[in-house]
Design a protein around this motif. Structure first.
Motif, short mmCIF file in Angstrom:
data_model
loop_
_atom_site.label_atom_id
_atom_site.label_comp_id
_atom_site.label_asym_id
_atom_site.label_seq_id
_atom_site.Cartn_x
_atom_site.Cartn_y
_atom_site.Cartn_z
N GLY A 41 8.98 4.23 -15.55
CA GLY A 41 8.81 5.20 -14.64
C GLY A 41 8.29 4.63 -13.16
N GLU A 42 8.38 3.56 -13.36
CA GLU A 42 7.79 2.99 -11.93
C GLU A 42 8.84 2.01 -11.20
OE1 GLU A 42 4.77 3.89 -11.10
OE2 GLU A 42 3.80 4.64 -13.06
N LEU A 43 8.67 1.92 -9.88
CA LEU A 43 9.64 0.94 -9.16
C LEU A 43 9.00 -0.46 -8.85
CD1 LEU A 43 11.15 3.10 -6.27
CD2 LEU A 43 12.40 2.58 -8.28
N PHE A 44 7.97 -0.38 -9.24
CA PHE A 44 7.20 -1.94 -8.86
C PHE A 44 6.28 -2.09 -9.95
CE2 PHE A 44 8.17 -0.19 -4.52
CZ PHE A 44 8.88 -1.51 -4.14
N PRO A 45 5.90 -3.13 -10.19
CA PRO A 45 5.00 -3.49 -11.34
C PRO A 45 3.57 -2.94 -10.75
CG PRO A 45 5.94 -5.50 -10.48
CD PRO A 45 6.38 -4.55 -9.73
N LEU A 46 2.78 -2.65 -11.75
CA LEU A 46 1.59 -1.94 -11.85
C LEU A 46 0.39 -3.04 -10.94
CD1 LEU A 46 0.73 -0.34 -15.03
CD2 LEU A 46 1.69 0.81 -12.94
N THR A 47 0.70 -4.13 -10.99
CA THR A 47 -0.02 -5.09 -10.21
C THR A 47 0.04 -4.76 -8.47
OG1 THR A 47 1.78 -6.72 -10.37
CG2 THR A 47 -0.11 -6.86 -11.99
N PHE A 48 1.16 -4.60 -8.37
CA PHE A 48 1.35 -3.97 -6.85
C PHE A 48 0.60 -2.91 -6.36
CE2 PHE A 48 3.51 -1.19 -3.67
CZ PHE A 48 3.61 -1.91 -2.70
N TYR A 49 0.34 -1.77 -7.09
CA TYR A 49 -0.40 -0.80 -6.81
C TYR A 49 -1.62 -0.76 -7.03
CZ TYR A 49 4.23 1.67 -7.62
OH TYR A 49 5.66 2.23 -7.55
N ALA A 50 -2.07 -1.54 -7.90
CA ALA A 50 -3.55 -2.00 -8.26
C ALA A 50 -3.99 -2.78 -6.82
CB ALA A 50 -3.72 -2.87 -9.65
N LYS A 51 -3.31 -3.61 -6.38
CA LYS A 51 -3.56 -4.58 -5.57
C LYS A 51 -3.41 -4.13 -3.94
CE LYS A 51 -3.14 -8.65 -8.22
NZ LYS A 51 -2.56 -10.14 -8.51
N ALA A 52 -2.54 -3.03 -3.75
CA ALA A 52 -2.09 -2.53 -2.41
C ALA A 52 -3.22 -1.95 -1.71
CB ALA A 52 -0.88 -1.96 -2.47
N ASP A 53 -4.12 -1.37 -2.27
CA ASP A 53 -4.87 -0.41 -1.55
C ASP A 53 -6.27 -0.85 -0.84
OD1 ASP A 53 -3.25 1.75 -1.83
OD2 ASP A 53 -4.61 2.71 -3.23
N LEU A 54 -6.33 -2.19 -0.81
CA LEU A 54 -7.63 -2.93 -0.14
C LEU A 54 -7.37 -2.87 1.41
CD1 LEU A 54 -10.19 -4.38 -1.37
CD2 LEU A 54 -8.90 -6.56 -0.61
N PRO A 55 -8.26 -2.33 2.08
CA PRO A 55 -8.24 -2.18 3.44
C PRO A 55 -7.63 -3.37 4.15
CG PRO A 55 -10.62 -1.59 2.88
CD PRO A 55 -9.79 -2.19 1.47
N LEU A 56 -6.71 -3.13 5.11
CA LEU A 56 -5.92 -4.43 5.67
C LEU A 56 -6.67 -5.59 6.25
CD1 LEU A 56 -3.20 -5.68 6.20
CD2 LEU A 56 -3.18 -4.43 8.63
N SER A 57 -7.93 -5.16 7.06
CA SER A 57 -8.73 -5.81 7.60
C SER A 57 -9.44 -6.93 6.49
CB SER A 57 -9.84 -5.55 8.47
OG SER A 57 -10.53 -4.37 7.56
N GLU A 58 -9.76 -6.13 5.29
CA GLU A 58 -10.31 -7.10 4.18
C GLU A 58 -9.37 -8.06 3.64
OE1 GLU A 58 -13.63 -8.49 2.44
OE2 GLU A 58 -13.86 -6.84 3.71
N LYS A 59 -8.06 -7.45 3.42
CA LYS A 59 -7.25 -8.48 2.89
C LYS A 59 -6.82 -9.65 3.78
CE LYS A 59 -3.64 -5.48 2.04
NZ LYS A 59 -2.27 -4.70 1.61
N LEU A 60 -6.60 -9.25 4.82
CA LEU A 60 -6.60 -10.29 6.16
C LEU A 60 -7.59 -11.45 5.95
CD1 LEU A 60 -4.73 -8.45 9.03
CD2 LEU A 60 -3.58 -9.80 7.15
N ALA A 65 -1.35 -10.24 1.48
CA ALA A 65 -1.89 -9.91 0.24
C ALA A 65 -3.47 -10.06 0.01
CB ALA A 65 -1.09 -10.62 -0.80
N GLY A 66 -3.77 -10.82 0.69
CA GLY A 66 -5.48 -11.10 0.46
C GLY A 66 -5.73 -12.30 -0.48
N GLY A 67 -4.55 -13.03 -0.61
CA GLY A 67 -4.71 -14.42 -1.43
C GLY A 67 -4.91 -13.62 -3.09
N ASP A 68 -5.77 -14.47 -3.82
CA ASP A 68 -5.74 -14.35 -5.19
C ASP A 68 -7.10 -14.58 -5.75
OD1 ASP A 68 -4.61 -13.81 -7.76
OD2 ASP A 68 -4.23 -16.04 -8.28
N HIS A 69 -7.61 -13.94 -6.83
CA HIS A 69 -8.74 -14.19 -7.42
C HIS A 69 -9.04 -15.49 -8.40
CE1 HIS A 69 -7.39 -12.03 -10.66
NE2 HIS A 69 -8.36 -12.43 -11.43
N MET A 70 -7.88 -15.83 -8.98
CA MET A 70 -7.73 -16.93 -9.84
C MET A 70 -7.85 -18.41 -9.28
SD MET A 70 -4.67 -15.84 -12.55
CE MET A 70 -4.90 -14.49 -13.53
N PRO A 71 -8.40 -19.40 -9.88
CA PRO A 71 -8.66 -20.50 -9.60
C PRO A 71 -7.43 -21.36 -8.90
CG PRO A 71 -8.96 -20.74 -11.60
CD PRO A 71 -8.81 -18.98 -11.13
#
Length: 469
Positions: free
Chosen positions: A187-206, A260-266
């Motif tokens: 019932g989703e068009l995109f992976p849940l990871t997209f929705y989970a990561k998309a809402d961080l403020p743009l300035s913070e992501k950049l 996208a704000g990069g990634d938290h993984m090393p």
């Protein structure tokens, strides 16, 4: 994979896996009795071999000629010595596989720039389609490849446009089919990871993305060297077709990573698919230099990559993976079956402790309700980590989990909650009334090397038990 169902929990249709193709490929060795971890590492080892072969093919297309053999060898050495590739080959995720498919597509397209045969375009489209099925955001690099063909491809504008349509259109069609499949199943068009990561403020992501790329320049020194030489060559008007093509794809992907704000993984996981293109960009840019200067530049790049591998701190296991496996085994050995456990470390711990238990991913990477929550309050400092912004205390409490692990994999007191769900639970009277804090000492084998020099053994494992009926 062990149940044969593509579900997060049995009966719960959530896309709890990195990618469909990744899961399918890893399942093949498992059917022969190979463990899941060993299967992932085996598949990644094969992908690295493909990566190196495609690097050699691409290097020959970019810089042919017997006299240029050393430059091609140095380019392969740069890729083979890459610490992020080595780390993520063992890490078991899909980054190396995506890199192998993208490198295969590049090999076909760089050959096409010298020998314009339509079959090479379809070969590239096939490789790119497999990359899309492995990780959807490979579509950005593929779009950049299409742009590169428009700017630097052979033939008239119409010919270049048709080439770009083939290379981008076929993978796009594959991605639409996959989206339809996802919609029908989940019932989703995109992976849940997209929705989970998309809402961080743009300035913070950049800001996060810029910091991520700055770190990547240190981890992957070829990136800085290549971009510096590109700048010089561009100002001199001396970029060849291969350089312009590669630069288009790389630049678009770098912009996406920043957005996208990069990634938290090393160890620059998101940069792994760019390792080969960056090395080839450097090779293409120096191709017009005098032979000696070219080899010195490529040698300096290879040497810098080797130095990074040598002087960096020991490559210890990620804390979430290290403690997650230990906590998972503790849960499997001591906690009842048929209970619901809410936690933030939804990878390593459930992987080990999934026998007869249901898990709630409180960060939403595997939970549609949390992932798609809107107007999320930013009340926890660690919410600004990529992929950690979401949470929903009320929703988690409504599911009445039998156990809740607040914060990191080893747990913390709710008063020191790391993420949004924990912060919200702390404010809810029902949580304080219905959950009791438990602290247990958990030991690990002295043969294991913890990720911290001063790591406690045993360490305190903090969680909450539901006491209301």
């Amino acid at each position: 994979m062990e149940t044969g169902l593509i579900q997060w929990n049995p009966g719960e249709w959530a896309e709890g896996y990195t990618s469909l193709l990744h899961v399918v490929v890893i399942s093949w060795p498992m059917r022969l009795g190979v463990s899941a971890v060993a299967s992932a590492q085996l598949v990644n080892a094969v992908a690295v071999a493909v990566l190196l072969v495609m690097t050699a093919v691409s290097a020959r297309a970019v810089l042919p000629g017997r006299e240029n053999w050393l430059g091609r060898v140095l380019t392969m050495l740069t890729v083979a010595s890459s610490t992020p590739i080595a780390i993520w080959m063992l890490g078991g995720l899909e980054a190396v596989i995506v890199a192998a498919f993208l490198a295969s597509g590049l090999a076909a397209l760089l050959t096409f720039l010298r020998q314009p045969r339509t079959g090479l375009l379809f070969m590239a489209a096939l490789a790119y389609s497999l990359a899309i099925l492995t990780r959807l955001d490979a579509s950005v690099f593929i779009a950049g490849s299409g742009l590169g063909l428009l700017l630097a491809g052979p033939g008239a504008v119409r010919t270049r446009l048709m080439s770009a349509v083939i290379v981008v259109g076929i993978p796009a069609a594959v991605s639409f089919v996959q989206m339809g499949f996802r919609w029908q199943i989940y019932g989703e068009l995109f992976p849940l990871t997209f929705y989970a990561k998309a809402d961080l403020p743009l300035s913070e992501k950049l800001l996060n993305g810029a910091e991520y790329l700055a770190t990547a320049v240190v981890i992957i020194p070829t990136l800085g060297i290549a971009l510096a030489i590109v700048s010089v060559m561009y100002r001199a008007g001396n970029l060849n077709a291969s350089s312009r093509f590669l630069l288009s794809a790389i630049a678009l992907q770098l912009l996406y990573i920043c957005w996208a704000g990069g990634d938290h993984m090393p160890w620059a996981r998101m940069m792994v698919p760019l390792t080969v293109p960056i090395s080839l960009l450097l090779l293409a840019c120096v191709s017009r230099m005098e032979l000696r200067a070219r080899n010195i530049t490529l040698g300096a790049s290879a040497l810098a990559v080797v130095v990074v591998a040598i002087v960096e701190p020991p490559k210890l296991k990620d804390p979430a993976a290290f403690y997650g496996e230990i906590v998972g085994r503790h849960i499997n050995d001591t906690w009842p079956r048929n209970i619901t456990v809410a936690l933030n470390t939804a990878g390593s711990t459930p992987f080990v402790a999934d026998e007869g238990r249901v898990f709630i991913d409180m960060l939403g990477l595997n939970d549609a309700t949390i992932a798609k929550r809107e107007n999320v309050p930013m009340i926890a400092e660690r919410q600004y980590w990529p992929g950690h912004a979401k949470g929903d205390g009320a929703y988690v409490l409504s599911r009445k989990p039998d156990r809740i692990i607040i914060g990191p994999v080893t747990g913390v007191d709710v008063a020191f909650a790391w993420f949004l769900t924990g912060k919200e639970l702390e404010r809810m009277p029902e949580f304080s009334q219905c959950y009791k804090r438990i602290v247990e000492p958990v030991s690990f084998s002295k043969d294991l090397t913890p990720p911290f020099e001063d790591a406690d053994n045993p360490f305190p494992f903090v969680y909450y038990v539901r006491v209301c009926s």
